[in-house]
Motif scaffolding. Structure first.
Motif, short mmCIF file in Angstrom:
data_model
loop_
_atom_site.label_atom_id
_atom_site.label_comp_id
_atom_site.label_asym_id
_atom_site.label_seq_id
_atom_site.Cartn_x
_atom_site.Cartn_y
_atom_site.Cartn_z
N ASP A 22 0.92 -1.19 0.03
CA ASP A 22 -0.05 -0.01 0.08
C ASP A 22 0.94 1.22 0.10
O ASP A 22 0.53 2.47 -0.27
N TYR A 33 2.05 10.83 -9.07
CA TYR A 33 2.03 9.83 -8.49
C TYR A 33 3.63 9.50 -7.93
O TYR A 33 4.53 9.93 -8.74
N TYR A 121 6.31 -0.31 -12.74
CA TYR A 121 5.12 -0.58 -11.46
C TYR A 121 4.20 0.60 -11.82
O TYR A 121 3.01 0.33 -11.66
N TYR A 122 4.59 1.70 -11.96
CA TYR A 122 3.56 2.74 -12.19
C TYR A 122 2.68 2.59 -13.58
O TYR A 122 1.31 2.72 -13.47
N LYS A 124 2.05 -0.49 -14.51
CA LYS A 124 1.04 -1.49 -14.26
C LYS A 124 -0.17 -1.35 -13.26
O LYS A 124 -0.83 -1.87 -13.30
N ASN A 125 0.21 -0.44 -12.40
CA ASN A 125 -0.61 0.11 -11.23
C ASN A 125 -1.50 1.37 -10.98
O ASN A 125 -2.10 1.46 -10.10
N LYS A 126 -1.47 2.02 -12.19
CA LYS A 126 -2.09 3.37 -12.26
C LYS A 126 -3.51 3.29 -12.33
O LYS A 126 -3.86 2.43 -12.88
#
Length: 126
Positions: A22, A33, A121-122, A124-126
């Motif tokens: 998290d 972000y 990561y950004y 894939k997860n935004k």
């Protein structure tokens, strides 16, 4: 009794990992972000890992901030001063164009890899 202790230990580890997940990426009020690579990757420079906060807005890096590290202070300061500002405005494909700092090649490469992992990561997860 040993099995119960083992299961409790596993539960604690999993809850810590979920808490860290998290904390990997947050979103600021302006839409930026922030990806924290502390738990995301463990790429080592010369002496230690080189965790970063990577700030991303509209698919571009706006800034990269070095987090506490055990890298050699003199050389890592050069990386922070000379290399980190060069990431501002870059897209993922432009990361190779950010030159390493002479005399701090391992730290520079670790920083570059941390930024790449943060951007992956950004994406894939935004």
């Amino acid at each position: 009794m040993k099995m119960k202790g083992f299961l409790i230990a596993i539960a604690l580890v999993l809850s810590c990992e979920m808490a860290h997940a998290d904390e990997v990426m947050t979103k600021e009020s302006d839409g930026t972000y922030v990806v924290n690579t502390t738990t995301l990757c463990s790429v080592k420079g010369y002496r230690a890992t080189t965790p970063l906060n990577v700030y991303i807005n509209k698919g571009r890096v706006t800034r990269v901030e070095a987090l506490p590290s055990r890298e050699t202070p003199k050389y890592y300061k050069s990386v922070k001063d000379q290399m980190l500002p060069k990431f501002a405005g870059k897209k993922v494909k432009d990361l190779k164009k950010v030159d390493a700092v002479t005399g701090a090649t391992l730290s520079s490469n670790a920083v570059r890899e941390n930024v790449k992992v943060a951007l992956d990561y950004y994406n894939k997860n935004k």
